[in-house]
Scaffold this motif. Structure first.
Motif, PDB file in Angstrom:
ATOM      1  N   CYS A  57     -11.617 -23.317  67.887  1.00 15.33           N
ATOM      2  CA  CYS A  57     -12.518 -24.236  67.685  1.00 15.33           C
ATOM      3  C   CYS A  57     -13.683 -23.566  66.741  1.00 15.33           C
ATOM      4  CB  CYS A  57     -13.100 -24.911  68.839  1.00 15.33           C
ATOM      5  SG  CYS A  57     -11.681 -26.044  69.556  1.00 15.33           S
ATOM      6  N   TRP A  58     -14.016 -24.381  65.750  1.00 17.44           N
ATOM      7  CA  TRP A  58     -15.440 -24.206  65.118  1.00 17.44           C
ATOM      8  C   TRP A  58     -16.509 -24.797  65.947  1.00 17.44           C
ATOM      9  CZ3 TRP A  58     -15.418 -20.865  60.946  1.00 17.44           C
ATOM     10  CH2 TRP A  58     -14.150 -20.648  60.459  1.00 17.44           C
ATOM     11  N   VAL A  59     -17.732 -24.240  65.847  1.00 15.91           N
ATOM     12  CA  VAL A  59     -18.796 -24.939  66.560  1.00 15.91           C
ATOM     13  C   VAL A  59     -20.039 -24.587  65.385  1.00 15.91           C
ATOM     14  CG1 VAL A  59     -18.071 -24.824  68.922  1.00 15.91           C
ATOM     15  CG2 VAL A  59     -19.611 -23.138  67.606  1.00 15.91           C
ATOM     16  N   THR A  60     -20.807 -25.802  65.553  1.00 16.16           N
ATOM     17  CA  THR A  60     -22.325 -25.559  64.799  1.00 16.16           C
ATOM     18  C   THR A  60     -22.995 -24.870  65.906  1.00 16.16           C
ATOM     19  OG1 THR A  60     -21.773 -27.420  63.443  1.00 16.16           O
ATOM     20  CG2 THR A  60     -24.048 -26.499  63.628  1.00 16.16           C
ATOM     21  N   LEU A 174     -10.251 -15.127  77.799  1.00 13.90           N
ATOM     22  CA  LEU A 174      -9.036 -14.896  77.083  1.00 13.90           C
ATOM     23  C   LEU A 174      -8.040 -16.007  77.925  1.00 13.90           C
ATOM     24  CD1 LEU A 174      -7.216 -13.750  75.063  1.00 13.90           C
ATOM     25  CD2 LEU A 174      -6.633 -11.997  76.530  1.00 13.90           C
ATOM     26  N   ALA A 175      -7.856 -16.014  79.343  1.00 14.47           N
ATOM     27  CA  ALA A 175      -6.992 -17.228  79.749  1.00 14.47           C
ATOM     28  C   ALA A 175      -7.348 -18.396  79.464  1.00 14.47           C
ATOM     29  CB  ALA A 175      -6.912 -16.827  81.383  1.00 14.47           C
ATOM     30  N   ARG A 176      -8.514 -18.770  79.271  1.00 13.13           N
ATOM     31  CA  ARG A 176      -8.936 -20.048  78.925  1.00 13.13           C
ATOM     32  C   ARG A 176      -8.596 -20.502  77.419  1.00 13.13           C
ATOM     33  NH1 ARG A 176     -13.512 -20.643  81.141  1.00 13.13           N
ATOM     34  NH2 ARG A 176     -14.823 -19.568  79.882  1.00 13.13           N
ATOM     35  N   GLY A 182      -9.018 -24.147  75.979  1.00 12.94           N
ATOM     36  CA  GLY A 182     -10.051 -23.553  75.249  1.00 12.94           C
ATOM     37  C   GLY A 182     -11.380 -24.115  75.488  1.00 12.94           C
ATOM     38  N   VAL A 183     -11.969 -24.477  74.345  1.00 10.70           N
ATOM     39  CA  VAL A 183     -13.340 -25.232  74.270  1.00 10.70           C
ATOM     40  C   VAL A 183     -13.231 -26.783  74.794  1.00 10.70           C
ATOM     41  CG1 VAL A 183     -15.235 -26.239  72.933  1.00 10.70           C
ATOM     42  CG2 VAL A 183     -14.128 -24.119  72.307  1.00 10.70           C
TER      43      VAL A 183
END
Length: 610
Positions: A57-60, A174-176, A182-183
């Motif tokens: 995921c990209w985030v600002t 890492l597991a997430r 993920g996010v």
């Protein structure tokens, strides 16, 4: 539990400044060319976006310079900041991710470990469940990281304890992102988030949300995040859903619906050709803390009299259909009504999406049996249809029946059972329709139930989304209509309103029908051996003690008093006091003032020492 004031900290001069996220340099994963082009376009057109190599995921990271910070609160090790942006309709839900603040050397360590994980797939057992896969990845990652860090000369901390804590933190990250969501997983941990939407094409759209529960109407119920999911990440998330559910997904079957128990979430995914721009995902969180009539009253979704009347109707074994638009709170209201049953009442729930608070109620001592049925969009072999499950439930003995949604052949079975008197002591369910008469039209004309059979319905409650002043940001969930079926009317499908909503004053009002003689209230009063005025007093007493709880909770900050355990306890105390007074009264005339005062004395003592 933090107090409301502690959880929602108003911005201060120190807290409004830029976060440290933007100051951290992150290594980037190897990206396909088209992803790099899109990423470059975003950097030039929308400001800097970033993501560490292990995330999809990209985030600002930078907070908006012209935004008004409304609230900020912790979300695990991360932080949520809610901004109102000038000339923007949606609130900005800015997620300041702790995972993205990891120092560069540890980002690289996570990436090296991730690359080595692919050579360690277990041969002894199959990883078919998200929880099982996640634990395996986390345990293995911790061992691999320790070795890699020693080989690469990366210090994990000055002491053994510090190094162990760092390893645990990095392996969890890492597991997430490898075995979890993920996010997106972090969003599902926020109790304020009800729905998460990833629209196609995912890499070109920011994730947006439906939110609720903030003590400020300026927040509204919709939010846009600072998160963009890559197309590769949506594919990975879909793969996890397919493994967990065992259900197919392809161009021939481009729809997947499943419950993800680990996250207490319902997932709906569509893909090509149904979604020509690629995979789109909608996630609906099930409430981990069930809604109660007290919570509805606290958020002004119902009035105190409505709370008392609904409690009375459930206690009086009524058939109640709750209708309304999507996300208007239909299932939440049905769940709240279930908590108005005494613990002696056996309850059977039938649903294809596990949204009703069955588990939580069982943990509190209620007798709830869940029957999980096949989704309307199809399911696995061995899963029953709703109609089959209803037929089985009718043979399981006397019970209240709660249907997650009335929408197909089960409607005919249900109404036949209600007319024959074999449908149990009460029936609750949700159905689509924006008015009581619309519910009649749907049941009779769309589902094929005869008008005579529809007479088994007692009450229709309409949950709605109101927009004060035409606002598209501050929508409110309200009970907008409570009607009873007039079974003596010459025209079938004739309803009489008991409660109507006054949008100008944001108030739910009693109609003259309540005072003049409601058919359903009269029926319950006759069954209980009381006069109609006594029944109204019973309702107003229920309303008074529920309002008393909410006012005390607001004044003291004890919002836990609005939760399911307290609902069960306070209702039980009311029934016990009522029974004791009935035994003491010889002319069958109760003093409800004495009942209420005795209940208040019990409540004060219980709150103080309980």
């Amino acid at each position: 539990m933090p107090s409301m004031a502690q959880r929602y900290r108003r911005p201060t001069a120190e807290s409004v400044g830029p976060t440290s996220v933007g100051k951290v340099l992150h290594t980037m994963d190897r990206l396909p060319v088209d992803d790099m082009v899109r990423g470059a376009g975003r950097i030039l057109g929308r400001g800097m976006l970033t993501r560490p190599g292990f995330s999809g995921c990209w985030v600002t990271p930078a907070v908006p310079e012209n935004g008004e910070l409304l609230f900020q609160y912790p979300l695990g090790r991360s932080r949520v900041l809610l901004y109102r942006i000038p000339n923007e309709v949606d609130i900005l839900y800015h997620l300041d991710l702790a995972d993205y603040r990891v120092p560069p050397q540890y980002v690289q360590l996570i990436q090296w470990t991730r690359e080595e994980l692919v050579h360690w797939y277990p041969k002894q057992f199959k990883l078919t469940f998200l929880g099982q896969t996640r634990q395996y990845v986390q345990d293995l990652s911790e061992r691999l990281m320790h070795r890699i860090a020693k080989e690469r000369g990366i210090s994990l901390g000055p002491t053994t304890a510090a190094a162990s804590a760092r390893l645990k933190e990095l392996s969890e990250i890492l597991a997430r992102h490898v075995a979890g969501l993920g996010v997106i997983e972090l969003l599902l941990e926020d109790p304020h988030i009800q729905d998460v939407y990833v629209d196609a094409p995912a890499s070109e759209n920011r994730v947006h949300l439906r939110i609720a529960g903030y003590p400020d109407e300026r927040v509204g119920d919709k939010a846009l995040t600072n998160i963009i999911v890559t197309d590769e990440e949506t594919e990975a998330i879909l793969s996890r859903f397919r493994i967990e559910s065992g259900r197919p997904f392809s161009e021939a079957m481009p729809v997947l619906e499943t419950d993800i128990k680990e996250y207490n979430t319902r997932a709906s995914v569509i893909g090509r050709p149904l979604s020509p721009d690629g995979i789109a995902i909608a996630l609906r969180r099930h409430a981990t803390d069930p809604w109660t009539l007290l919570k509805f009253l606290y958020f002004r979704s119902i009035s105190s009299f409505a709370a008392g009347l609904l409690s009375f109707l459930v206690d009086g074994r009524s058939t109640i259909l709750v209708s309304g638009a999507r996300s208007a709170g239909k299932t939440s209201l049905v769940g709240a009504l279930m908590l108005e049953f005494p613990k002696t009442q056996r309850i059977l729930t039938i649903e294809d999406t596990l949204e009703l608070p069955s588990l939580e109620m069982r943990q509190l001592g209620y007798k709830v049996q869940t029957i999980f049925v096949r989704s309307a969009l199809g399911g696995q072999a061995g899963e029953m249809t709703t109609d089959d499950a209803l037929k089985v439930s009718l043979r399981l003995g006397e019970s209240a029946i709660v249907l997650g949604e009335v929408r197909g052949q089960e409607a005919r079975t249900l109404y036949e059972a209600m007319r024959a008197g074999t449908a149990g002591s009460a029936v609750l369910g949700t159905i689509h329709g924006n008015s009581a008469h619309a519910v009649y039209e749907r049941v009779v004309h769309d589902l094929g139930i005869s008008p005579t059979s529809f007479n088994a319905t007692d009450i229709v409650a309409i949950s709605g989304l109101t927009s004060p002043g035409g606002s598209i940001r501050a929508q409110r969930r309200r009970l907008v209509q409570l009607s009873e079926l007039d079974k003596n009317a010459p025209d079938p499908g004739t309803f009489e309103d008991l409660l109507t909503y006054d949008e100008a004053n944001d108030a739910l009002l009693e109609t003259p029908r309540v005072g003049q003689g409601s058919m359903r209230i009269s029926t319950i009063a006759e069954a209980w051996g009381m006069t109609y005025p006594e029944a109204i007093e019973n309702i107003r007493t229920r309303a008074a003690y529920k309002e008393h709880i909410v006012k005390y909770a607001e004044a003291s900050g004890r919002l836990d008093l609005l939760t399911a355990p307290w609902v069960g306890a306070t209702n039980a105390a009311f029934w016990e006091i009522m029974e004791r007074h009935k035994d003491q009264v010889h002319d069958h005339t109760l003093s409800y003032d004495q009942v209420l005062q005795e209940w208040k004395d019990w409540f004060a003592k219980t709150v103080r020492y309980g």
